[in-house]
Enzyme design. Structure first.
Site, PDB file in Angstrom:
ATOM      1  CG  HIS A 158      47.468   2.598  -5.210  1.00 41.05           C
ATOM      2  ND1 HIS A 158      46.472   3.267  -5.850  1.00 41.05           N
ATOM      3  CD2 HIS A 158      48.573   3.380  -5.314  1.00 41.05           C
ATOM      4  CE1 HIS A 158      46.943   4.399  -6.339  1.00 41.05           C
ATOM      5  NE2 HIS A 158      48.211   4.508  -6.022  1.00 41.05           N
ATOM      6  CB  CYS A 184      47.928   7.636  -4.716  1.00 43.14           C
ATOM      7  SG  CYS A 184      49.662   7.708  -5.206  1.00 43.14           S
TER       8      CYS A 184
HETATM    9  N1  GLN Z   1      51.289  12.173  -8.440  1.00 42.33           N
HETATM   10  C1  GLN Z   1      51.306  10.891  -7.834  1.00 42.33           C
HETATM   11  C2  GLN Z   1      52.721  10.582  -7.378  1.00 42.33           C
HETATM   12  O1  GLN Z   1      53.057  11.067  -6.341  1.00 42.33           O
HETATM   13  C3  GLN Z   1      50.658   9.876  -8.664  1.00 42.33           C
HETATM   14  C4  GLN Z   1      50.805   8.486  -8.177  1.00 42.33           C
HETATM   15  C5  GLN Z   1      49.526   7.716  -7.975  1.00 42.33           C
HETATM   16  O2  GLN Z   1      48.421   8.269  -7.922  1.00 42.33           O
HETATM   17  N2  GLN Z   1      49.679   6.416  -7.866  1.00 42.33           N
HETATM   18  O3  GLN Z   1      53.506   9.892  -7.989  1.00 42.33           O
END
Ligand code: GLN
Length: 250
Positions: free
Chosen positions: A197, A98
């Site tokens: 995740h 992410c």
């Molecule tokens: N910048 C990221 C997003 O696209 C952060 C999200 C994450 O790491 N869960 O929202």
């Protein structure tokens, strides 16, 4: 006792800045799967301001983060770009999730429209969209030419668009990189990037073992892994896929 000289070093990069939705479970999964096979493992947590010798590491893990965490990590990473780039080219195994994933591309334009520069190690960019893309996700990726189901949980504002970089997998259900082109994540050499995740590795032991195998091969160590009993994880993955496909049709 761990086997002979076999010792893998796992680096958790910026756990103080990038660590959402149980991301550190990925490090735990690697550690356990190595220990269960009697392979030595050391974990190095590198926080903001710490120095790191990427060449001495075997697996590098970067998790997701809040906008603030991502911003700070981008500043830290800028200083490390060249050594990290060179080690990636030499085959360092990297898992980036992410926010950590987004930092390896050209940039992330956050919901306020501000550009957070990435390292540009892989050819993609990310722009925040109006709604967050949230939910369970199922992906098919290829490991040694065989299709492997990977499941997880995604929650991101970013829409990632790949240039020359290949995706990590194809979305079966869920959003993936951008909710439009059915791609999920990015893959280059031994770098695996994903929005999943979950955390991804405990849920997907075949991917965890693939990373371990690649890390052992990079050190020219024997990479045949003793099989572990993963039938519950496989079963859980199939249940989620079935549920997601049912919702998709409904
Ligand atoms: N910048 C990221 C997003 O696209 C952060 C999200 C994450 O790491 N869960 O929202």
């Amino acid at each position: 006792m761990p086997k002979g000289k076999m010792l893998l070093k796992v680096c958790h990069l910026y756990p103080d800045l990038l660590n959402l939705y149980g991301d550190q479970g990925n490090v735990l999964a690697l550690v356990r799967r190595l220990q269960w096979r009697n392979i030595g493992v050391e974990v190095r947590r590198v926080n903001q301001g710490d120095t790191v010798d990427f060449r001495g590491m075997d697996v590098l893990f970067l998790g997701g983060g809040s906008s603030r965490g991502q911003d700070l990590a981008a500043g830290e990473l800028k200083e490390q770009r060249e050594p990290l780039r060179a080690t990636v080219e030499e085959g360092l195994v990297v898992l980036a999730i992410c926010g950590g994933y987004e930092l390896l591309g050209h940039y992330y334009r956050n919901p306020e429209g501000r550009i957070i520069p990435g390292l540009g190690l892989l050819d993609f960019y990310t722009e925040a969209g109006p709604e967050r893309l949230v939910g369970d996700i199922a992906v098919e990726m290829t490991i040694y030419g065989k299709p492997v189901l990977v499941t997880g949980f995604e929650n991101h504002a970013g829409r990632t668009f790949l240039g020359r970089t290949n995706p990590m997998g194809r979305v079966l259900a869920g959003y993936g990189n951008n909710g439009q082109d059915s791609t999920e994540g990015a893959r280059y050499k031994n770098v695996f990037c994903s929005y999943l995740h979950g955390p991804i590795l405990p849920k997907n032991p075949r991917l965890a073992d693939h990373l371990i195998r690649l890390a052992l091969q990079r050190r020219s160590l024997p990479s045949r892994l003793t099989p572990l009993d993963d039938h519950l994880e496989a079963l859980a993955g199939k249940v989620i896929l079935k549920r997601l496909l049912r919702h998709k049709k409904a």
